[in-house]
Design a protein around this motif. Sequence first.
Motif, short mmCIF file in Angstrom:
data_model
loop_
_atom_site.label_atom_id
_atom_site.label_comp_id
_atom_site.label_asym_id
_atom_site.label_seq_id
_atom_site.Cartn_x
_atom_site.Cartn_y
_atom_site.Cartn_z
N ARG A 151 0.91 -1.11 0.00
CA ARG A 151 -0.07 0.02 -0.04
C ARG A 151 0.94 1.23 0.00
O ARG A 151 0.53 2.23 -0.73
CB ARG A 151 -0.92 0.04 1.17
CG ARG A 151 -2.15 -0.81 0.91
CD ARG A 151 -3.05 -0.69 2.13
NE ARG A 151 -3.67 -2.03 2.40
CZ ARG A 151 -3.49 -2.31 3.66
NH1 ARG A 151 -3.11 -1.90 4.53
NH2 ARG A 151 -3.95 -3.54 3.75
N GLN B 47 3.89 1.52 -1.12
CA GLN B 47 4.56 1.49 -2.53
C GLN B 47 3.42 2.10 -3.54
O GLN B 47 3.70 3.08 -4.40
CB GLN B 47 4.78 0.63 -3.07
CG GLN B 47 5.54 0.32 -4.35
CD GLN B 47 6.97 1.23 -4.22
OE1 GLN B 47 7.57 1.22 -3.37
NE2 GLN B 47 7.20 1.85 -5.17
N THR B 48 2.26 1.82 -3.45
CA THR B 48 0.92 2.28 -4.28
C THR B 48 1.04 3.81 -4.26
O THR B 48 0.78 4.43 -4.80
CB THR B 48 -0.06 1.62 -4.09
OG1 THR B 48 0.17 0.00 -4.19
CG2 THR B 48 -1.25 1.83 -4.99
N SER C 134 3.53 5.65 -5.68
CA SER C 134 3.44 5.72 -6.91
C SER C 134 2.35 6.58 -7.62
O SER C 134 2.56 7.41 -8.42
CB SER C 134 3.14 4.44 -7.72
OG SER C 134 4.15 3.44 -7.43
N THR C 135 1.36 6.69 -6.70
CA THR C 135 0.25 7.77 -6.89
C THR C 135 0.62 9.23 -6.76
O THR C 135 0.41 10.02 -7.45
CB THR C 135 -1.02 7.22 -6.18
OG1 THR C 135 -1.19 6.17 -6.15
CG2 THR C 135 -1.98 8.39 -6.32
#
Length: 179
Positions: free
Chosen positions: A69, A71-72, A75-76
């Motif tokens: 989460r 890492q997501t 990225s976002t």
Amino acid sequence: MLDKSIRELDRERTNLQNQEKRLVGDIKKMAKAGQMGATKIMAKDLVRTRHSITKFYGLKSQLQGVSLRMQTLKSTQAMADAMRGVTKAMSGMNKQLNLPSLNNIMREFERENEKMENTTEVMGDAIDDAMAADGEEEESEELVAQVLDELGVGMETSLVDAPRTAGKVAAVAGPATQT
């Protein structure tokens, strides 16, 4: 930071698994020796150790989920930053863009392009006319006649349906009615 915690959990789980193996061996020794009280206590400890190992697996999975989460989210955030930069660039370009001037440029380009196409077409026709040989038509007809003669087909019999002049029509039609 989470990766370090995951590695520590793996180390602890590995230690518990090693302890489980030792407990199984100790339980077998005590059972052979006939010490049932110690065997029961060790069995309870083995059950708790196995539950702890299972909990460590669950905790590791949860930490990996949190890591994913995070890492997501990174990225976002990177995508949002990139979109912010693109938006600024687009805004700057839109401010610099002068639509009436651009329309005038496009109309002038279209006009000049059309002039160039016309000039190219006229020059191409003039070059074709200058380079055309006068005897090409006759030479091509002689070549066709030669090929038809080699094939055994006469020029007059093959062209009965499409005559060129009225005199040839009569000449071609005349022998055909006499036979």
